[in-house]
Design a protein around this motif. Structure first.
Motif, PDB file in Angstrom:
ATOM      1  N   ASP A  22       0.878  -1.237  -0.164  1.00 30.43           N
ATOM      2  CA  ASP A  22       0.083  -0.033   0.103  1.00 30.43           C
ATOM      3  C   ASP A  22       0.904   1.248   0.175  1.00 30.43           C
ATOM      4  N   ALA A  23       1.798   1.292   0.731  1.00 32.81           N
ATOM      5  CA  ALA A  23       2.729   2.523   0.930  1.00 32.81           C
ATOM      6  C   ALA A  23       3.683   2.657  -0.415  1.00 32.81           C
ATOM      7  N   MET A  24       3.869   1.479  -1.089  1.00 29.55           N
ATOM      8  CA  MET A  24       4.597   1.890  -2.443  1.00 29.55           C
ATOM      9  C   MET A  24       3.444   2.437  -3.386  1.00 29.55           C
ATOM     10  N   LEU A  25       2.398   1.947  -3.395  1.00 27.92           N
ATOM     11  CA  LEU A  25       1.454   2.042  -4.360  1.00 27.92           C
ATOM     12  C   LEU A  25       1.105   3.602  -4.314  1.00 27.92           C
ATOM     13  N   GLN A  26       1.159   3.949  -3.036  1.00 28.40           N
ATOM     14  CA  GLN A  26       0.811   5.644  -2.698  1.00 28.40           C
ATOM     15  C   GLN A  26       2.344   6.259  -2.760  1.00 28.40           C
ATOM     16  N   LYS A  27       3.208   5.733  -3.211  1.00 29.04           N
ATOM     17  CA  LYS A  27       4.713   6.469  -3.254  1.00 29.04           C
ATOM     18  C   LYS A  27       5.037   7.068  -2.120  1.00 29.04           C
ATOM     19  N   GLN A  28       4.553   6.507  -1.002  1.00 31.90           N
ATOM     20  CA  GLN A  28       5.219   6.696   0.470  1.00 31.90           C
ATOM     21  C   GLN A  28       6.367   5.985   0.669  1.00 31.90           C
ATOM     22  N   LYS A  30       9.312   6.388   2.255  1.00 32.54           N
ATOM     23  CA  LYS A  30       9.803   6.276   3.682  1.00 32.54           C
ATOM     24  C   LYS A  30       9.347   5.349   4.568  1.00 32.54           C
ATOM     25  N   LYS A  31       7.811   5.450   4.428  1.00 30.90           N
ATOM     26  CA  LYS A  31       6.860   4.424   5.088  1.00 30.90           C
ATOM     27  C   LYS A  31       7.002   3.094   4.795  1.00 30.90           C
ATOM     28  N   ALA A  32       7.327   2.870   3.513  1.00 27.37           N
ATOM     29  CA  ALA A  32       7.383   1.559   2.850  1.00 27.37           C
ATOM     30  C   ALA A  32       8.752   0.970   3.543  1.00 27.37           C
ATOM     31  N   ALA A  33       9.934   1.838   3.565  1.00 27.34           N
ATOM     32  CA  ALA A  33      11.119   1.350   4.039  1.00 27.34           C
ATOM     33  C   ALA A  33      11.108   1.044   5.348  1.00 27.34           C
ATOM     34  N   GLU A  34      10.376   1.677   6.248  1.00 27.69           N
ATOM     35  CA  GLU A  34       9.901   1.436   7.850  1.00 27.69           C
ATOM     36  C   GLU A  34       9.485  -0.248   8.048  1.00 27.69           C
ATOM     37  N   PHE A  35       8.388  -0.129   7.209  1.00 29.80           N
ATOM     38  CA  PHE A  35       7.824  -1.488   7.290  1.00 29.80           C
ATOM     39  C   PHE A  35       8.592  -2.647   6.803  1.00 29.80           C
ATOM     40  N   LEU A  36       9.513  -2.328   5.895  1.00 26.47           N
ATOM     41  CA  LEU A  36      10.249  -3.593   5.392  1.00 26.47           C
ATOM     42  C   LEU A  36      11.320  -3.643   6.420  1.00 26.47           C
ATOM     43  N   THR A  37      11.793  -2.723   7.195  1.00 27.66           N
ATOM     44  CA  THR A  37      12.806  -2.905   8.214  1.00 27.66           C
ATOM     45  C   THR A  37      11.980  -3.879   9.162  1.00 27.66           C
ATOM     46  N   PHE A  38      10.819  -3.430   9.654  1.00 26.76           N
ATOM     47  CA  PHE A  38      10.022  -4.324  10.768  1.00 26.76           C
ATOM     48  C   PHE A  38       9.738  -5.811  10.050  1.00 26.76           C
ATOM     49  N   TYR A  39       9.553  -6.051   8.805  1.00 30.61           N
ATOM     50  CA  TYR A  39       9.372  -7.371   8.233  1.00 30.61           C
ATOM     51  C   TYR A  39      10.729  -7.867   8.327  1.00 30.61           C
ATOM     52  N   ILE A  40      11.948  -7.270   8.093  1.00 30.96           N
ATOM     53  CA  ILE A  40      12.938  -8.176   8.012  1.00 30.96           C
ATOM     54  C   ILE A  40      13.637  -8.802   9.487  1.00 30.96           C
ATOM     55  N   GLU A  41      13.073  -7.507  10.500  1.00 23.19           N
ATOM     56  CA  GLU A  41      13.315  -7.956  11.940  1.00 23.19           C
ATOM     57  C   GLU A  41      12.489  -8.954  12.591  1.00 23.19           C
ATOM     58  N   SER A  42      11.181  -9.040  11.931  1.00 21.83           N
ATOM     59  CA  SER A  42      10.369 -10.058  12.414  1.00 21.83           C
ATOM     60  C   SER A  42      10.712 -11.433  11.874  1.00 21.83           C
ATOM     61  N   LEU A  43      11.513 -11.563  10.874  1.00 20.34           N
ATOM     62  CA  LEU A  43      11.977 -12.779  10.219  1.00 20.34           C
ATOM     63  C   LEU A  43      13.222 -13.171  11.087  1.00 20.34           C
ATOM     64  N   GLU A  44      13.966 -12.216  11.389  1.00 16.31           N
ATOM     65  CA  GLU A  44      15.003 -12.547  12.584  1.00 16.31           C
ATOM     66  C   GLU A  44      14.576 -13.153  13.631  1.00 16.31           C
ATOM     67  N   LYS A  45      13.500 -12.717  14.209  1.00 14.65           N
ATOM     68  CA  LYS A  45      13.060 -13.120  15.575  1.00 14.65           C
ATOM     69  C   LYS A  45      12.129 -14.364  15.263  1.00 14.65           C
ATOM     70  N   ASP A  46      11.851 -14.964  14.116  1.00 22.82           N
ATOM     71  CA  ASP A  46      10.909 -16.061  14.098  1.00 22.82           C
ATOM     72  C   ASP A  46      11.801 -17.140  14.662  1.00 22.82           C
ATOM     73  N   PHE A  47      11.271 -18.024  15.431  1.00 21.75           N
ATOM     74  CA  PHE A  47      11.868 -19.088  16.234  1.00 21.75           C
ATOM     75  C   PHE A  47      11.228 -20.573  15.829  1.00 21.75           C
ATOM     76  N   SER A  48      10.124 -20.327  14.704  1.00 22.57           N
ATOM     77  CA  SER A  48       9.657 -21.699  14.118  1.00 22.57           C
ATOM     78  C   SER A  48      10.783 -22.439  13.325  1.00 22.57           C
ATOM     79  N   ARG A  49      10.137 -23.673  13.258  1.00 22.22           N
ATOM     80  CA  ARG A  49      11.179 -24.660  12.477  1.00 22.22           C
ATOM     81  C   ARG A  49      11.279 -24.554  10.967  1.00 22.22           C
ATOM     82  N   GLN A  50      10.001 -23.916  10.702  1.00 22.61           N
ATOM     83  CA  GLN A  50       9.749 -23.870   9.278  1.00 22.61           C
ATOM     84  C   GLN A  50      10.593 -22.780   8.570  1.00 22.61           C
ATOM     85  N   SER A  51      11.450 -23.354   7.647  1.00 23.61           N
ATOM     86  CA  SER A  51      12.347 -22.464   6.851  1.00 23.61           C
ATOM     87  C   SER A  51      11.691 -21.439   6.231  1.00 23.61           C
ATOM     88  N   VAL A  52      12.059 -20.307   6.250  1.00 22.47           N
ATOM     89  CA  VAL A  52      11.459 -18.876   5.584  1.00 22.47           C
ATOM     90  C   VAL A  52      12.341 -18.545   4.651  1.00 22.47           C
TER      91      VAL A  52
END
Length: 281
Positions: A22-28, A30-52
């Motif tokens: 949504d942020a990219m479609l609205q050309k926001q 900076k906002k898209a970059a912040e959400f991408l950072t959260f996305y990457i951080e959430s992957l790093e904190k994922d402790f499930s055995r399923q490989s992502v």
């Protein structure tokens, strides 16, 4: 529970990707970059055995955000893309190509050439054989940059004239660029596909050195080989070549007739109409 954790993780991951979109479609950006950072951080904190393995998503989204953010620098993009190259060997050559394109858009031609040269020497077991088509693209674009260098050297020689220019190093460099460009461009246009820019550059090289027969053969193959996709431009290039070399009107009309069948509104149809009116038939 582990199952509940996986469900929650998938839900939050999908939601975060939706916010990024949504942020990219609205050309926001900076906002898209912040959400991408959260996305990457959430992957790093994922402790499930399923490989992502979302590296392709991170690469695509991150590249677009950095190219659009006014505050981002080429240094930041280079740093990001180098990290992307280490995330998966299956995408290594594609990431290298994108890196080269970005450098070219930024006017850094020598740096782009270096990236393509390094990618061409890349080897990773069986992956190299699997990625044969991508490797051909790497070589083809390097050939395109060799053509660009050849064209620059040629213009220097033409500007000064053969008699008034005694720097043999320029002429030698021009011939070296010709050989490298010709080898790589010749290889890519053998593969069925749409290679307009590569064909035009290769024909230009051949014509400059007087090899008109091979140039004609290349253009005929590009226009008439049934293995290649239908491409109106192929017939345009053939017609322009024939016209430059004073071919008969029959040959010119033959090339334009096929173009008429595919693109009857093409501007060259004015030439075709004029020739038809002057013909005996």
């Amino acid at each position: 529970s582990s199952h509940e954790h996986k469900l929650n993780f998938k839900k939050s991951k999908d939601m975060c990707l939706s916010y990024i979109q949504d942020a990219m479609l609205q050309k926001q950006w900076k906002k898209a970059a912040e959400f991408l950072t959260f996305y990457i951080e959430s992957l790093e904190k994922d402790f499930s055995r399923q490989s992502v393995s979302p590296s392709a998503l991170i690469w695509r989204i991150g590249s677009e955000i950095l190219s659009q953010l006014s505050c981002s620098s080429m240094k930041e993009f280079n740093s990001f893309i180098e990290q992307m190259k280490t995330l998966g060997v299956k995408r290594y050559l594609k990431v290298c190509l994108e890196h080269a394109f970005r450098l070219l858009c930024n006017g850094q031609i020598d740096e782009a050439y270096q990236i393509l040269s390094l990618a061409e020497s890349w080897r990773f077991g069986e992956e190299t054989a699997i990625q044969d088509k991508e490797m051909k693209l790497i070589q083809a674009y390097r050939g395109l940059l060799d053509y660009y260098s050849w064209s620059k050297q040629k213009n220097i020689l033409l500007e000064h004239g053969q008699d008034g220019f005694e720097d043999l190093s320029v002429e030698q460099e021009m011939h070296n660029c010709f050989r490298k460009a010709a080898v790589n461009l010749r290889e890519i246009i053998k593969v069925p596909g749409v290679w307009d820019q590569f064909v035009k550059c290769y024909v230009d090289l051949l014509e400059f050195y007087g090899d008109h027969n091979e140039a004609r053969q290349v253009l005929n193959e590009y226009a008439y080989n049934s293995k290649f996709p239908a491409n109106p431009n192929a017939h345009v290039y053939l017609y322009q070549f024939l016209k430059r070399h004073g071919e008969s009107k029959k040959s010119l009309m033959s090339a334009l007739k096929i173009l008429h069948d595919t693109v009857p509104s093409h501007e060259l149809m004015i030439d075709f109409n004029t020739m038809l009116q002057k013909s005996s038939k």
